[in-house]
Each structure stands twice: as structure tokens, then as C-alpha cells.
Design a protein around this motif. Sequence first.
Motif, mmCIF file in Angstrom:
data_model
loop_
_atom_site.group_PDB
_atom_site.id
_atom_site.type_symbol
_atom_site.label_atom_id
_atom_site.label_comp_id
_atom_site.label_asym_id
_atom_site.label_seq_id
_atom_site.Cartn_x
_atom_site.Cartn_y
_atom_site.Cartn_z
ATOM 1 N N HIS A 64 -5.053 5.975 2.421
ATOM 2 C CA HIS A 64 -4.295 5.750 3.656
ATOM 3 C C HIS A 64 -3.868 4.283 3.759
ATOM 4 O O HIS A 64 -2.737 3.983 4.142
ATOM 5 C CB HIS A 64 -5.141 6.165 4.865
ATOM 6 N N PHE A 65 -4.758 3.366 3.405
ATOM 7 C CA PHE A 65 -4.449 1.933 3.382
ATOM 8 C C PHE A 65 -3.256 1.666 2.454
ATOM 9 O O PHE A 65 -2.330 0.938 2.801
ATOM 10 C CB PHE A 65 -5.683 1.143 2.921
ATOM 11 N N LEU A 66 -3.292 2.253 1.265
ATOM 12 C CA LEU A 66 -2.182 2.079 0.321
ATOM 13 C C LEU A 66 -0.874 2.567 0.930
ATOM 14 O O LEU A 66 0.162 1.896 0.836
ATOM 15 C CB LEU A 66 -2.457 2.833 -0.981
ATOM 16 N N LYS A 67 -0.917 3.718 1.570
ATOM 17 C CA LYS A 67 0.292 4.313 2.150
ATOM 18 C C LYS A 67 0.878 3.417 3.246
ATOM 19 O O LYS A 67 2.088 3.194 3.266
ATOM 20 C CB LYS A 67 -0.027 5.703 2.703
ATOM 21 N N ILE A 68 0.036 2.904 4.131
ATOM 22 C CA ILE A 68 0.575 2.072 5.222
ATOM 23 C C ILE A 68 1.060 0.716 4.721
ATOM 24 O O ILE A 68 1.778 0.022 5.435
ATOM 25 C CB ILE A 68 -0.412 1.907 6.399
ATOM 26 N N PHE A 71 2.735 1.613 -0.507
ATOM 27 C CA PHE A 71 2.467 2.002 -1.888
ATOM 28 C C PHE A 71 2.846 3.476 -2.035
ATOM 29 O O PHE A 71 2.525 4.281 -1.159
ATOM 30 C CB PHE A 71 0.991 1.791 -2.242
ATOM 31 N N PRO A 72 3.514 3.842 -3.131
ATOM 32 C CA PRO A 72 3.989 5.228 -3.263
ATOM 33 C C PRO A 72 2.866 6.218 -3.577
ATOM 34 O O PRO A 72 2.558 6.488 -4.731
ATOM 35 C CB PRO A 72 4.986 5.139 -4.426
ATOM 36 N N THR A 73 2.253 6.723 -2.543
ATOM 37 C CA THR A 73 1.178 7.702 -2.696
ATOM 38 C C THR A 73 1.205 8.659 -1.512
ATOM 39 O O THR A 73 1.531 8.250 -0.393
ATOM 40 C CB THR A 73 -0.203 7.003 -2.783
ATOM 41 N N PRO A 74 0.878 9.924 -1.740
ATOM 42 C CA PRO A 74 0.789 10.833 -0.596
ATOM 43 C C PRO A 74 -0.493 10.554 0.182
ATOM 44 O O PRO A 74 -1.563 10.425 -0.399
ATOM 45 C CB PRO A 74 0.773 12.220 -1.234
ATOM 46 N N SER A 75 -0.351 10.420 1.464
ATOM 47 C CA SER A 75 -1.498 10.130 2.323
ATOM 48 C C SER A 75 -2.107 11.433 2.831
ATOM 49 O O SER A 75 -1.381 12.386 3.108
ATOM 50 C CB SER A 75 -1.044 9.266 3.501
ATOM 51 N N ILE A 114 8.580 1.780 -18.156
ATOM 52 C CA ILE A 114 7.435 0.893 -18.381
ATOM 53 C C ILE A 114 7.422 -0.240 -17.359
ATOM 54 O O ILE A 114 6.375 -0.565 -16.795
ATOM 55 C CB ILE A 114 7.438 0.326 -19.822
ATOM 56 N N GLN A 115 8.579 -0.816 -17.075
ATOM 57 C CA GLN A 115 8.655 -1.894 -16.081
ATOM 58 C C GLN A 115 8.277 -1.386 -14.697
ATOM 59 O O GLN A 115 7.560 -2.059 -13.956
ATOM 60 C CB GLN A 115 10.062 -2.503 -16.063
ATOM 61 N N SER A 116 8.750 -0.199 -14.348
ATOM 62 C CA SER A 116 8.420 0.390 -13.050
ATOM 63 C C SER A 116 6.916 0.649 -12.931
ATOM 64 O O SER A 116 6.300 0.367 -11.903
ATOM 65 C CB SER A 116 9.200 1.694 -12.863
ATOM 66 N N ILE A 117 6.331 1.176 -13.996
ATOM 67 C CA ILE A 117 4.886 1.435 -14.010
ATOM 68 C C ILE A 117 4.121 0.126 -13.879
ATOM 69 O O ILE A 117 3.164 0.028 -13.100
ATOM 70 C CB ILE A 117 4.478 2.195 -15.295
ATOM 71 N N ALA A 118 4.545 -0.900 -14.593
ATOM 72 C CA ALA A 118 3.871 -2.205 -14.530
ATOM 73 C C ALA A 118 3.942 -2.789 -13.123
ATOM 74 O O ALA A 118 2.946 -3.316 -12.608
ATOM 75 C CB ALA A 118 4.488 -3.167 -15.542
ATOM 76 N N ARG A 119 5.102 -2.684 -12.475
ATOM 77 C CA ARG A 119 5.231 -3.188 -11.096
ATOM 78 C C ARG A 119 4.313 -2.413 -10.152
ATOM 79 O O ARG A 119 3.680 -2.985 -9.267
ATOM 80 C CB ARG A 119 6.682 -3.098 -10.621
ATOM 81 N N THR A 120 4.237 -1.093 -10.357
ATOM 82 C CA THR A 120 3.398 -0.254 -9.495
ATOM 83 C C THR A 120 1.922 -0.585 -9.693
ATOM 84 O O THR A 120 1.174 -0.713 -8.714
ATOM 85 C CB THR A 120 3.672 1.238 -9.779
ATOM 86 N N VAL A 121 1.487 -0.748 -10.924
ATOM 87 C CA VAL A 121 0.091 -1.103 -11.200
ATOM 88 C C VAL A 121 -0.224 -2.470 -10.611
ATOM 89 O O VAL A 121 -1.290 -2.673 -10.016
ATOM 90 C CB VAL A 121 -0.210 -1.054 -12.724
#
Length: 156
Positions: A64-68, A71-75, A114-121
Motif C-alpha cells: 500500500h505504501f508503494l502504491k501511494i 509505484f506501479p503495483t496493485p494495492s 531493460i532501462q524501464s526495469i532498471a528504473r523501476t527497481v
Amino acid sequence: MLPPEFIKLFLKEYNLRKIKKIIKLDGGIENENYLIENEHKYVLRIYNKNKPIRDITEELTFIHFLKIHAFPTPSPILNYGKKLVSKINGSYTALFPFVEGYHINKNKASSKHIQSIARTVNKYHQLSKKYKHTNKMKHNQIQINLRKIKNLDFLD
């Protein structure tokens, strides 16, 4: 397949209408996941009975913290009692919105992927540093989750 008694209690717990389809999803080491369909699609997560409630609550609070923090995750969806976790027939559960998506074949991943994944991580890592643990769950768990992300097949 989930027993009818479990489904009835699940519907009541999340105030959902009649279910059209339930499909057990592959994967899930520490839990079982089911695709639930009515007029919408959801993922029902049923946690392993050995996982302590404090760890489940911490995990869902972190998601939930990530979502608010965008961060692209289902809450997780709050249950009828406005809680992140439910207990149905002795099992802890959480409900998430289903997110359409696809897996990237590691042999076909472009440099954009790969760049998108790196930014997300990186964003995940930065947010995990800011997160204030609610129950002193091992900080290592977040780092373990990060290592799992880094070890995904398409990053080999």
C-alpha cells in the motif's frame, strides 16, 4: 478448486456479487493465488498457514505504501471491515485487482525494456529505504524481495 463454503464466506467478506469464474493461478511459493471473475477481475491470495499475521500485515502495508508513492503495483482491496487482511476458514487472505500484462522473454527484451526495469527497481529500492516498518518485520525481507526482482529471468 475452492470449497463452496469458502467462496460463500469470501463473497460476504468482500461484499462481492456472484462469481462467474475461479481459476487457480500457477506459481506462488508462500501462498495460493486465484483469479476471481464477476463483473471485474481480482486476484485472491490465500497465505500459507505458517506465515505469521504480522508478516502478512507488514507485506500488505508495504505494498500500500508503494502504491501511494506512485509505484506501479496493485494495492490490496479493503474488505467489508475496511482491513487489508481477512481470515476465512482459518486462512489469511487478501484481495487485489487483477492487472493485465505479459512476461518479457529474456531473449527478446529490448534495451528500452531493460532501462524501464532498471528504473523501476531503483524506485523500489529508494522507496524501501523510506518505508517505516510497522512491526519490526525483518528489514532483510524487503532486501530479499529486491534480490528476487534483480534475479528475474530476463535480467540474466
